[in-house]
Design a protein around this motif. Structure first.
Motif, PDB file in Angstrom:
ATOM      1  N   VAL A   1       0.830  -1.200   0.000  1.00 24.29           N
ATOM      2  CA  VAL A   1       0.000   0.000   0.000  1.00 24.29           C
ATOM      3  C   VAL A   1       0.868   1.254   0.000  1.00 24.29           C
ATOM      4  O   VAL A   1       0.606   2.213  -0.748  1.00 24.29           O
ATOM      5  N   ARG A   2       1.903   1.282   0.826  1.00 22.61           N
ATOM      6  CA  ARG A   2       2.768   2.460   0.911  1.00 22.61           C
ATOM      7  C   ARG A   2       3.520   2.723  -0.385  1.00 22.61           C
ATOM      8  O   ARG A   2       3.823   3.872  -0.717  1.00 22.61           O
ATOM      9  N   SER A   3       3.821   1.659  -1.128  1.00 19.86           N
ATOM     10  CA  SER A   3       4.520   1.840  -2.399  1.00 19.86           C
ATOM     11  C   SER A   3       3.610   2.359  -3.496  1.00 19.86           C
ATOM     12  O   SER A   3       4.076   2.656  -4.603  1.00 19.86           O
ATOM     13  N   LEU A   4       2.299   2.439  -3.213  1.00 19.52           N
ATOM     14  CA  LEU A   4       1.274   2.918  -4.150  1.00 19.52           C
ATOM     15  C   LEU A   4       1.044   1.965  -5.320  1.00 19.52           C
ATOM     16  O   LEU A   4       0.329   2.318  -6.262  1.00 19.52           O
ATOM     17  N   ARG A   5       1.622   0.783  -5.264  1.00 21.99           N
ATOM     18  CA  ARG A   5       1.340  -0.192  -6.312  1.00 21.99           C
ATOM     19  C   ARG A   5      -0.111  -0.645  -6.274  1.00 21.99           C
ATOM     20  O   ARG A   5      -0.642  -1.133  -7.276  1.00 21.99           O
ATOM     21  N   VAL A   6      -0.735  -0.485  -5.124  1.00 24.40           N
ATOM     22  CA  VAL A   6      -2.134  -0.873  -4.985  1.00 24.40           C
ATOM     23  C   VAL A   6      -3.034  -0.031  -5.881  1.00 24.40           C
ATOM     24  O   VAL A   6      -4.154  -0.447  -6.222  1.00 24.40           O
ATOM     25  N   LEU A   7      -2.566   1.152  -6.278  1.00 22.75           N
ATOM     26  CA  LEU A   7      -3.381   2.015  -7.131  1.00 22.75           C
ATOM     27  C   LEU A   7      -3.601   1.410  -8.510  1.00 22.75           C
ATOM     28  O   LEU A   7      -4.616   1.704  -9.152  1.00 22.75           O
ATOM     29  N   HIS A   8      -2.684   0.602  -8.979  1.00 19.96           N
ATOM     30  CA  HIS A   8      -2.820   0.028 -10.331  1.00 19.96           C
ATOM     31  C   HIS A   8      -4.080  -0.822 -10.468  1.00 19.96           C
ATOM     32  O   HIS A   8      -4.914  -0.560 -11.339  1.00 19.96           O
ATOM     33  N   PRO A   9      -4.266  -1.856  -9.644  1.00 20.58           N
ATOM     34  CA  PRO A   9      -5.515  -2.626  -9.766  1.00 20.58           C
ATOM     35  C   PRO A   9      -6.742  -1.826  -9.349  1.00 20.58           C
ATOM     36  O   PRO A   9      -7.835  -2.062  -9.873  1.00 20.58           O
ATOM     37  N   VAL A  10      -6.592  -0.900  -8.403  1.00 20.24           N
ATOM     38  CA  VAL A  10      -7.738  -0.094  -7.978  1.00 20.24           C
ATOM     39  C   VAL A  10      -8.262   0.750  -9.140  1.00 20.24           C
ATOM     40  O   VAL A  10      -9.471   0.878  -9.343  1.00 20.24           O
ATOM     41  N   ILE A  11      -7.353   1.323  -9.925  1.00 22.68           N
ATOM     42  CA  ILE A  11      -7.762   2.123 -11.084  1.00 22.68           C
ATOM     43  C   ILE A  11      -8.478   1.250 -12.113  1.00 22.68           C
ATOM     44  O   ILE A  11      -9.512   1.641 -12.670  1.00 22.68           O
ATOM     45  N   VAL A  12      -7.953   0.055 -12.361  1.00 20.00           N
ATOM     46  CA  VAL A  12      -8.593  -0.865 -13.307  1.00 20.00           C
ATOM     47  C   VAL A  12      -9.986  -1.247 -12.826  1.00 20.00           C
ATOM     48  O   VAL A  12     -10.959  -1.241 -13.591  1.00 20.00           O
ATOM     49  N   VAL A  13     -10.095  -1.554 -11.551  1.00 24.25           N
ATOM     50  CA  VAL A  13     -11.391  -1.926 -10.979  1.00 24.25           C
ATOM     51  C   VAL A  13     -12.382  -0.768 -11.079  1.00 24.25           C
ATOM     52  O   VAL A  13     -13.559  -0.955 -11.431  1.00 24.25           O
ATOM     53  N   ALA A  14     -11.917   0.444 -10.793  1.00 25.98           N
ATOM     54  CA  ALA A  14     -12.794   1.615 -10.867  1.00 25.98           C
ATOM     55  C   ALA A  14     -13.296   1.832 -12.290  1.00 25.98           C
ATOM     56  O   ALA A  14     -14.472   2.163 -12.511  1.00 25.98           O
ATOM     57  N   LEU A  15     -12.440   1.644 -13.275  1.00 21.94           N
ATOM     58  CA  LEU A  15     -12.850   1.815 -14.670  1.00 21.94           C
ATOM     59  C   LEU A  15     -13.895   0.780 -15.068  1.00 21.94           C
ATOM     60  O   LEU A  15     -14.867   1.102 -15.776  1.00 21.94           O
ATOM     61  N   VAL A  16     -13.707  -0.450 -14.628  1.00 26.62           N
ATOM     62  CA  VAL A  16     -14.683  -1.497 -14.954  1.00 26.62           C
ATOM     63  C   VAL A  16     -16.037  -1.185 -14.323  1.00 26.62           C
ATOM     64  O   VAL A  16     -17.089  -1.334 -14.953  1.00 26.62           O
ATOM     65  N   ILE A  17     -16.006  -0.726 -13.090  1.00 30.78           N
ATOM     66  CA  ILE A  17     -17.265  -0.402 -12.404  1.00 30.78           C
ATOM     67  C   ILE A  17     -17.997   0.725 -13.137  1.00 30.78           C
ATOM     68  O   ILE A  17     -19.211   0.643 -13.390  1.00 30.78           O
TER      69      ILE A  17
END
Length: 229
Positions: A13-29
């Motif tokens: 989470v601190r490395s911000l790598r979590v943003l990559h799948p979160v962005i993909v998930v948000a776009l799909v939603i």
């Protein structure tokens, strides 16, 4: 093991790598799921959306697991392995961390089809089965991602190709006579779109298939990691 898993999740989470799948998930939603089912077949479509979500998220879960397991530098991984009380602890902690993150992502994605299924009054058992399907599928995706992590494939380019190739192989194997060797993606998609009754009746077999596949792949992965150390 729990403390080590939490440490890996925090680093991811601190490395911000979590943003990559979160962005993909948000776009799909936003682009796909928010449209919602309509028409006379809206109940069947609402149930089918659970199968669609599991199929789409499978490679995303594999990608997320690979990224999380690769977040920790090699030196830090070696220190964690030295500090662990049991030699299997770092391996299980990494899998637990990746699986936990994937379940959280799955919960976010499932929120929309869950609400839509409730609004069209889909059968309760089919809704529960649809939500529960993502649990074993997330585990299978996590294990596929683990097999393409740096601990198994040190080269980043080869690792990415292995991830793409593995996801493609899972899909292609499911189309032929060797489907029993693969994740039953085609089966759960067909079952989910055939209606609530079919999906409910086929659900135990799908879960059993996913459980057996995951058990074999997980055992092979753990043994491979131990042999490499």
């Amino acid at each position: 093991m729990i403390a080590l898993a939490r440490f890996q999740v925090a680093g991811y989470v601190r490395s911000l790598r979590v943003l990559h799948p979160v962005i993909v998930v948000a776009l799909v939603i936003v682009l796909v799921l928010l449209q919602g089912p309509s028409g006379p077949e809206r109940t069947a479509l609402a149930v089918g959306a659970f199968g669609d979500v599991a199929a789409f998220m499978f490679p995303v879960w594999a990608w997320t697991a690979r990224a999380l397991l690769d977040t920790q530098p090699d030196e830090q991984r070696a220190l964690s392995a030295t500090a662990a009380r049991h030699r299997w602890t770092p391996t299980w902690a990494g899998l637990l961390a990746a699986y936990t993150v994937n379940l959280c992502l799955g919960a976010v994605v499932l929120a929309v089809p869950l609400v839509q299924a409730l609004l069209v009054e889909a059968p309760g058992r089919s809704i529960l089965a649809g939500c529960a399907l993502s649990v074993p599928v997330a585990l299978a995706g996590t294990l596929l991602g683990a097999w393409t992590s740096r601990a198994v494939i040190p080269d980043p380019g080869a690792s990415l190709l292995a991830l793409l190739g593995g996801a493609t192989a899972v899909l292609l194997l499911g189309l032929g006579r060797l489907s029993w060797l693969s994740v039953p993606m085609i089966e759960w998609l067909r079952s989910a779109h055939d209606g609530p009754d079919t999906f409910i009746s086929d659900f135990p077999g799908l879960v059993l298939h996913l459980a057996l596949w995951s058990a074999v792949v997980c055992t092979a992965y753990v043994i491979t990691i131990r042999l490499r150390r």
